[in-house]
Write a protein that holds these residues in place. Sequence first.
Motif, PDB file in Angstrom:
ATOM      1  N   LYS A 115       0.859  -1.321   0.140  1.00 20.42           N
ATOM      2  CA  LYS A 115       0.007  -0.009  -0.084  1.00 20.42           C
ATOM      3  C   LYS A 115       0.963   1.433   0.060  1.00 20.42           C
ATOM      4  CE  LYS A 115      -4.345   1.297   0.157  1.00 20.42           C
ATOM      5  NZ  LYS A 115      -5.104   1.100  -1.097  1.00 20.42           N
ATOM      6  N   GLY A 116       0.748   1.969  -0.937  1.00 22.34           N
ATOM      7  CA  GLY A 116       1.461   3.403  -1.127  1.00 22.34           C
ATOM      8  C   GLY A 116       2.858   3.314  -1.925  1.00 22.34           C
ATOM      9  N   ASP A 118       5.483   2.962  -4.801  1.00 15.43           N
ATOM     10  CA  ASP A 118       5.505   3.537  -6.227  1.00 15.43           C
ATOM     11  C   ASP A 118       5.736   2.492  -7.285  1.00 15.43           C
ATOM     12  OD1 ASP A 118       8.008   3.117  -5.079  1.00 15.43           O
ATOM     13  OD2 ASP A 118       8.870   5.282  -6.014  1.00 15.43           O
ATOM     14  N   LYS A 245      -8.067  -4.500  -3.830  1.00 17.12           N
ATOM     15  CA  LYS A 245      -7.750  -3.025  -3.893  1.00 17.12           C
ATOM     16  C   LYS A 245      -7.572  -2.141  -2.825  1.00 17.12           C
ATOM     17  CE  LYS A 245     -10.825  -3.165  -7.362  1.00 17.12           C
ATOM     18  NZ  LYS A 245     -11.799  -2.511  -8.359  1.00 17.12           N
ATOM     19  N   GLU A 249      -1.599  -1.612  -3.289  1.00 16.09           N
ATOM     20  CA  GLU A 249      -1.300  -0.720  -4.259  1.00 16.09           C
ATOM     21  C   GLU A 249      -1.451  -1.577  -5.597  1.00 16.09           C
ATOM     22  OE1 GLU A 249      -1.739   3.290  -5.241  1.00 16.09           O
ATOM     23  OE2 GLU A 249      -1.452   2.520  -3.032  1.00 16.09           O
TER      24      GLU A 249
END
Length: 266
Positions: A115-116, A118, A245, A249
């Motif tokens: 999560k989060g 890149d 979801k 991420e």
Amino acid sequence: MKKKIAMMMAAMLTMGIALTGCGDKAEEAAQTDKELVYAVEAGSAGEAAAQDKGFTYNSVASQADALMEVASGTSDAAIIDLLMAGAMIGDGTSYPDMTYTDKLTTEEYGVGCRKGSDLASYINAVFAESYADGSMKETATKYGVQESLVEQAAAEYSAAEDSDVAYIQEKGTLIVGITDFAPMDYKDGSGEWIGFDADMARMVADKLGVEAQFVEIDWDNKIMELNSKNIDVVWNGMTLTNEVKESMECTNAYCNNAQVVVVSSK
């Protein structure tokens, strides 16, 4: 006039009986479905479909195990991904005497990152580039999934301040969480992981300048494995459910899929 009315009433009665018969048959078919025992992979979209339909089911470790359940007669049917069914059942496959009947869902595959992270943005950029230059389709064609590809929109990588991409590049490996799931991730004769997802993961690793390392995980524990940094990414024909979801991420969808019921054709 009385004769005409009597005839109309008789016709309506006959139609009512016919419609009732159709309703009874539909109800019987639904009841028959619910009386079967389905083998499903624990934590999978197939298990979710079985729960949604109110089916009786056995949870097993993988979709391959679900097919083995049907082959051995331990379960009456299996619920697996359509893409796997295309690779594993029917003429010329491991299970030539199996076929799929009902399509229970329609869904999409995506790749899951922390999560989060890149890394999802980075993978989206590779997806966009490989779709545009044809290398994604070439890879898909190699494994027979080209008709399921989702068109990729242009995308650019956006680095985060606490960059997962930088972390992966620093340690020199992209650890990919998978299960044995043809045609997405499976071993060739020499024991090397191949498949559409495996090849695409290597493509991303090459772009990152690191080595792809494949680790088999308990699919039911994929979120925990990801958050504990035992793996960097879940890349194994993962259905983009609401739970996934919310917990990860996720990349853009790259393949269409469905959950199908597989039975013996004997």
